[in-house]
Design a protein around this motif. Structure first.
Motif, mmCIF file in Angstrom:
data_model
loop_
_atom_site.group_PDB
_atom_site.id
_atom_site.type_symbol
_atom_site.label_atom_id
_atom_site.label_comp_id
_atom_site.label_asym_id
_atom_site.label_seq_id
_atom_site.Cartn_x
_atom_site.Cartn_y
_atom_site.Cartn_z
ATOM 1 N N ALA A 138 0.740 -1.154 0.007
ATOM 2 C CA ALA A 138 0.052 -0.014 0.145
ATOM 3 C C ALA A 138 0.954 1.289 0.198
ATOM 4 O O ALA A 138 1.933 1.295 0.802
ATOM 5 C CB ALA A 138 -0.951 0.052 1.033
ATOM 6 N N ALA A 139 0.566 2.252 -0.827
ATOM 7 C CA ALA A 139 1.502 3.317 -0.759
ATOM 8 C C ALA A 139 0.803 4.270 -0.026
ATOM 9 O O ALA A 139 -0.206 4.718 -0.236
ATOM 10 C CB ALA A 139 1.374 3.822 -2.192
ATOM 11 N N ALA A 140 1.529 5.105 0.841
ATOM 12 C CA ALA A 140 1.062 6.003 1.815
ATOM 13 C C ALA A 140 2.329 6.526 2.718
ATOM 14 O O ALA A 140 3.338 5.761 2.748
ATOM 15 C CB ALA A 140 -0.012 5.282 2.702
ATOM 16 N N THR A 141 2.124 7.865 2.991
ATOM 17 C CA THR A 141 3.243 8.531 3.846
ATOM 18 C C THR A 141 3.231 7.891 5.264
ATOM 19 O O THR A 141 4.207 7.934 5.937
ATOM 20 C CB THR A 141 3.260 9.948 3.896
ATOM 21 N N GLN A 142 1.902 7.574 5.671
ATOM 22 C CA GLN A 142 1.964 7.114 7.056
ATOM 23 C C GLN A 142 1.394 5.824 7.050
ATOM 24 O O GLN A 142 0.182 5.738 6.501
ATOM 25 C CB GLN A 142 1.386 8.251 7.925
ATOM 26 N N LYS A 143 1.918 4.688 7.850
ATOM 27 C CA LYS A 143 1.062 3.607 7.934
ATOM 28 C C LYS A 143 1.450 3.258 9.550
ATOM 29 O O LYS A 143 2.058 3.970 10.047
ATOM 30 C CB LYS A 143 1.911 2.478 7.060
ATOM 31 N N TYR A 144 0.584 2.298 10.024
ATOM 32 C CA TYR A 144 0.416 1.935 11.337
ATOM 33 C C TYR A 144 0.457 0.466 11.715
ATOM 34 O O TYR A 144 0.031 -0.379 10.900
ATOM 35 C CB TYR A 144 -0.837 2.594 11.927
ATOM 36 N N VAL A 145 1.102 0.066 12.728
ATOM 37 C CA VAL A 145 1.000 -1.386 13.354
ATOM 38 C C VAL A 145 0.219 -1.297 14.496
ATOM 39 O O VAL A 145 0.409 -0.347 15.496
ATOM 40 C CB VAL A 145 2.435 -1.880 13.730
ATOM 41 N N VAL A 146 -0.809 -1.954 14.478
ATOM 42 C CA VAL A 146 -1.656 -1.936 15.695
ATOM 43 C C VAL A 146 -1.666 -3.301 16.393
ATOM 44 O O VAL A 146 -1.920 -4.369 15.512
ATOM 45 C CB VAL A 146 -3.125 -1.487 15.351
ATOM 46 N N CYS A 147 -1.622 -3.367 17.659
ATOM 47 C CA CYS A 147 -1.667 -4.657 18.353
ATOM 48 C C CYS A 147 -2.974 -4.670 19.163
ATOM 49 O O CYS A 147 -3.235 -3.699 19.653
ATOM 50 C CB CYS A 147 -0.624 -4.777 19.355
ATOM 51 N N ASN A 148 -3.535 -5.878 18.716
ATOM 52 C CA ASN A 148 -4.960 -6.178 19.540
ATOM 53 C C ASN A 148 -4.743 -6.876 20.724
ATOM 54 O O ASN A 148 -4.480 -8.032 20.731
ATOM 55 C CB ASN A 148 -5.640 -6.948 18.422
ATOM 56 N N ALA A 149 -4.804 -6.216 21.939
ATOM 57 C CA ALA A 149 -4.729 -6.685 23.117
ATOM 58 C C ALA A 149 -5.919 -6.627 24.033
ATOM 59 O O ALA A 149 -6.098 -6.380 24.929
ATOM 60 C CB ALA A 149 -3.557 -5.972 23.895
ATOM 61 N N ASP A 150 -7.022 -6.833 23.268
ATOM 62 C CA ASP A 150 -8.196 -6.594 23.833
ATOM 63 C C ASP A 150 -8.791 -7.885 24.720
ATOM 64 O O ASP A 150 -9.629 -7.953 25.432
ATOM 65 C CB ASP A 150 -9.459 -6.071 22.805
ATOM 66 N N GLU A 151 -8.191 -9.110 24.231
ATOM 67 C CA GLU A 151 -8.409 -10.242 24.757
ATOM 68 C C GLU A 151 -9.678 -10.502 25.376
ATOM 69 O O GLU A 151 -9.718 -10.762 26.763
ATOM 70 C CB GLU A 151 -6.980 -10.686 25.596
ATOM 71 N N GLY A 152 -10.751 -10.314 24.984
ATOM 72 C CA GLY A 152 -11.950 -10.488 25.649
ATOM 73 C C GLY A 152 -12.642 -11.725 25.671
ATOM 74 O O GLY A 152 -13.443 -12.101 26.530
ATOM 75 N N ASP A 153 -12.316 -12.918 25.173
ATOM 76 C CA ASP A 153 -12.590 -14.222 25.270
ATOM 77 C C ASP A 153 -12.549 -14.798 26.634
ATOM 78 O O ASP A 153 -11.324 -14.683 27.031
ATOM 79 C CB ASP A 153 -12.022 -15.156 24.320
ATOM 80 N N SER A 154 -13.488 -15.238 27.337
ATOM 81 C CA SER A 154 -13.414 -15.997 28.451
ATOM 82 C C SER A 154 -12.553 -17.095 28.435
ATOM 83 O O SER A 154 -12.622 -17.727 27.364
ATOM 84 C CB SER A 154 -14.755 -16.312 29.124
ATOM 85 N N GLY A 155 -11.730 -17.340 29.315
ATOM 86 C CA GLY A 155 -10.835 -18.716 29.225
ATOM 87 C C GLY A 155 -9.574 -18.488 28.488
ATOM 88 O O GLY A 155 -8.861 -19.223 28.422
ATOM 89 N N THR A 156 -9.288 -17.159 28.069
ATOM 90 C CA THR A 156 -8.107 -16.651 27.366
ATOM 91 C C THR A 156 -7.212 -15.844 28.411
ATOM 92 O O THR A 156 -8.013 -14.782 28.716
ATOM 93 C CB THR A 156 -8.024 -16.180 26.100
ATOM 94 N N TYR A 157 -6.200 -16.051 28.347
ATOM 95 C CA TYR A 157 -4.974 -14.928 29.044
ATOM 96 C C TYR A 157 -3.795 -15.143 28.576
ATOM 97 O O TYR A 157 -2.908 -14.497 29.431
ATOM 98 C CB TYR A 157 -5.379 -15.336 30.646
#
Ligand SMILES: Cc1cc2nc3c(=O)[nH]c(=O)nc-3n(C[C@H](O)[C@H](O)[C@H](O)COP(=O)(O)O)c2cc1C
Ligand code: SF4
Ligand code: FES
Lengths: 501, 147
Positions: free
Chosen positions: A170-189
């Motif tokens: 993707a051509a763009a002057t600004q890009k991002y890396v986003v980490c999904n640390a929402d870990e909402g699932d019960s039973g996961t940690y």
């Protein structure tokens, strides 16, 4: 020389009294004139043995657990700083069979390293992936991730390399890396444990990703229920210095706190939330890889996906790919939860059966009663009966039985479980957490609760209605919240019909 | 506390940050204990949003409160892994025990302590595992005794 003692600062260990144990050890050592160096490590993942105290001896690290405040005196009396005999002594930590039988790749330093010390991270092999990445062209890094066979660990199991390539191209002057640390699932940690126990590993993975796709900014979106993980990440960022630079410029990472919304784990809702809006799911396309955060190309991944990357670069893509079975390459840190005797984090290659996981590792139920149902993959995952316990834990085998591995959460229930009640809860959870965009999800889930209530009250004619309602949710929902809630509901109904009579 | 001054300080620190609304709301809630309705206009103006947008965000997220809580907030996990080890009985017990108490009870859907449930969180950072009704009563008695 001062003896080093490890007392975990992991949230599960804290919930089991680790702070008081650490204080008691420090106080008792001082009273006895013994000099100790106390390190608050992450958890080794053997939650039933927490607080698991380790001491460094000439024979390596010796474990004692579960340690409570009232045994601290007797530990000193048994000369535990030298690894002395004691009823709670478990021997060399690495030889505890539960741990020794695992294949720890992404969690190789978990519970081992001092999460606050960059120097300790480097001394234990950290940083090697980023060092190699700096000497590689971005496309070569993307190729390595592609070759490793790594798939997204957040739930959807999409091949990571394809996403990386899309963002790179993707051509763009600004890009991002986003980490999904929402870990909402019960039973996961596992995300929580990794962020608390080896935060530099996640930061390194993000920096490598940034270098590969051409992003100099990263965000970590952590759920508000995880204040200890947020603190650990912030401490690591403060200590990171130039570590995250890619050799050309600095990679900036910001930690953002969620606000108690399960749907904000869905990647586009998460981006909305990061931008300061309600967490309403966006229509796709455009994909976040093309038009993501603030409209820019964005690589968004789960914590475990990103944290797997340093090892892949350091050890080579082929070494990672060798693990696993079929098209499920590598390892998954499974999380044993619920009514289970030996609960905790089990990182193994794909391909073990569910039965091996819950009995050989989990030791069966905590209550001592027979296990009746196991929910795999969080609140949107299927309830499996005993007859399906021999299913191999890989993405394809689970898809074949209409189930999924999700983020690797395994929640065990004994024979006291009422499966109609669990089905009701699945609908109820959907009603509470629906973002409201699609009618079948928003209204259908509330109707679902009512229908199940009528079934539980004895109206069997409503079962057909429940099936129809689920079909409507599957067809008319824009994201997995609405379209997958029927999975726990219908698996409960189909595998445990006697509970709906 | 001077809410206006606190708010001004928070807004000054975040005004130019992209996507600042959630961080601002978190800081207001951390400082005041909830998000007073009278702060909404100033937040909206500072971040160039409409009042309706700010209000929409506050009411969308379960974490944000528009009213003060009791002296302590106790969150009891109501999600599946805790249900599997008696979480519902505990939640029911907590409702009865805390009726009329100045300790606020809230449900929470997973604290990541699913291998050692039922899990309870007090005032966001204090955690308790393997909670039983008896241990819960002792915990609440301690909290209520802290005058
Ligand atoms: C309702 C819902 C909740 C989700 N929650 C999470 C979550 O908490 N963490 C996560 O990593 N992915 C979650 N996902 C999956 C994300 O949408 C997305 O697939 C993931 O962040 C991509 O990262 P990965 O490729 O590393 O898996 C959720 C999806 C849905 C539909
Ligand atoms: S399925 Fe539910 S959660 Fe997903 S977009 Fe539609 S309303 Fe929102
Ligand atoms: S389900 Fe209760 S802590 Fe995860």
């Amino acid at each position: 020389m001062r003896t080093t003692v490890y007392v975990p600062g992991d949230a599960a260990a804290l919930a089991l009294g680790a702070d008081a144990v650490a204080d008691a050890i420090a106080a008792t050592a001082a009273a006895r004139g013994i000099e100790l160096r106390l390190v608050r490590n992450g958890s080794r993942g053997m939650v039933w043995l927490e607080p698991l105290v380790e001491v460094v001896t000439a024979q390596g690290r010796i474990a004692y657990g579960p340690v409570t405040v009232d045994v601290v005196d007797s530990l000193f009396a048994a000369n535990f700083p030298s690894g002395g005999e004691h009823p709670l002594r478990l021997g060399p930590t690495e030889s505890i069979p539960w741990l020794a039988r695992q294949t720890r790749l992404v969690t190789r330093r978990l519970g081992v390293v001092d999460p606050r010390s960059l120097a300790d991270y480097i001394a234990r092999g950290g940083g090697e992936g980023l060092r190699r990445a700096r000497a590689m062209a971005p496309a070569a890094i993307v190729q390595a991730v592609t070759d490793s066979g790594l798939r997204g660990r957040g739930g959807a199991a999409f091949p990571a390399g394809i996403k990386w390539r899309t963002v790179l191209e993707a051509a763009a002057t600004q890009k991002y890396v986003v980490c999904n640390a929402d870990e909402g699932d019960s039973g996961t940690y596992s995300d929580r444990m990794l962020m608390e126990g080896d935060p530099f590993c996640l930061l390194e993975g993000m920096a490598i990703a940034g270098r590969a796709v051409g992003a100099d900014r990263g965000y970590i979106y952590v759920r508000s229920e995880y204040p200890h993980a947020i603190a650990a990440l912030q401490a690591a960022l403060a200590a990171a210095g130039d570590f995250l630079g890619d050799g050309f410029g600095k990679f900036h990472v910001e930690v953002r706190k969620g606000a108690g919304s399960y749907v904000c784990g869905e990647e586009t809702a998460l981006l909305e939330s990061l931008e300061g809006r309600r967490g309403i799911v966006r229509s796709k396309p455009p994909l976040p890889a093309v038009e993501g955060l603030f409209g820019r190309p964005t690589l968004i991944h789960n914590v475990i996906t990103l944290a797997s990357v340093p090892d892949i670069l350091a050890q080579g893509a082929a070494a990672y790919r060798e693990h696993g079975s079929g098209r499920s390459h590598g390892t998954l840190p499974f999380q044993l939860a619920g009514n289970i005797r030996h609960g905790g984090l089990v990182e193994v290659p794909f391909g073990l059966t569910l039965r091996e996981l819950i009995y050989d590792f989990g030791g069966g139920s905590r209550s001592g009663r027979p296990l009746r149902a196991v929910q795999v993959g969080g609140p949107l995952g299927a309830y499996l009966p005993e007859a399906q316990f021999d299913t191999p834990l890989d993405y394809e085998a689970f898809a074949a039985i209409g189930a999924g591995l999700g983020h690797g959460g395994i929640v065990a229930f004994d024979d006291k479980v009422d499966m109609a009640k669990q089905a009701r809860y699945a609908m109820k959870f959907c009603a509470i957490e629906s973002c409201g965009k699609c009618t079948p999800c928003r209204i259908g889930s509330t109707r679902g609760v009512e229908v199940i209530d009528r079934i539980r009250a004895g109206d069997r004619a409503q079962i057909e209605l429940l099936e129809d309602l689920c079909e409507t949710m599957v067809q008319g929902s824009a994201c997995a919240m609405g379209s997958m809630t029927p999975i726990p509901v219908l698996s409960a109904l189909h595998h445990f019909p006697e509970d709906f009579a | 506390m001077d809410i206006a001054a606190t708010l001004a300080r928070i807004l000054d620190a975040h005004r130019d940050r992209p996507g600042a609304l959630l961080p601002v709301l978190h800081e207001v809630q951390n400082a005041v204990g909830f998000i007073p309705p009278e702060t909404v206009p100033a937040i909206a103006t500072a971040l160039n949003l409409s009042r309706a947008e700010v209000h929409g965000v506050i009411s969308y997220y379960h974490h944000f409160r528009q009213e003060p809580t009791g002296r302590h907030v106790v969150r009891v996990c109501c999600a599946e892994a805790c249900q599997a080890v008696g979480g519902e009985v505990l939640a029911e017990h907590a409702r009865t025990r805390l009726a009329g108490s100045d300790v606020t009870l809230e449900p929470v859907y997973c604290l990541g302590l699913c291998a050692c449930g039922p899990a309870v969180q007090v005032d966001e950072t204090q955690l308790h595992a393997a909670m039983t009704p008896a241990k819960f009563d002792a915990l609440v008695a301690r909290l209520e005794a802290e005058r």
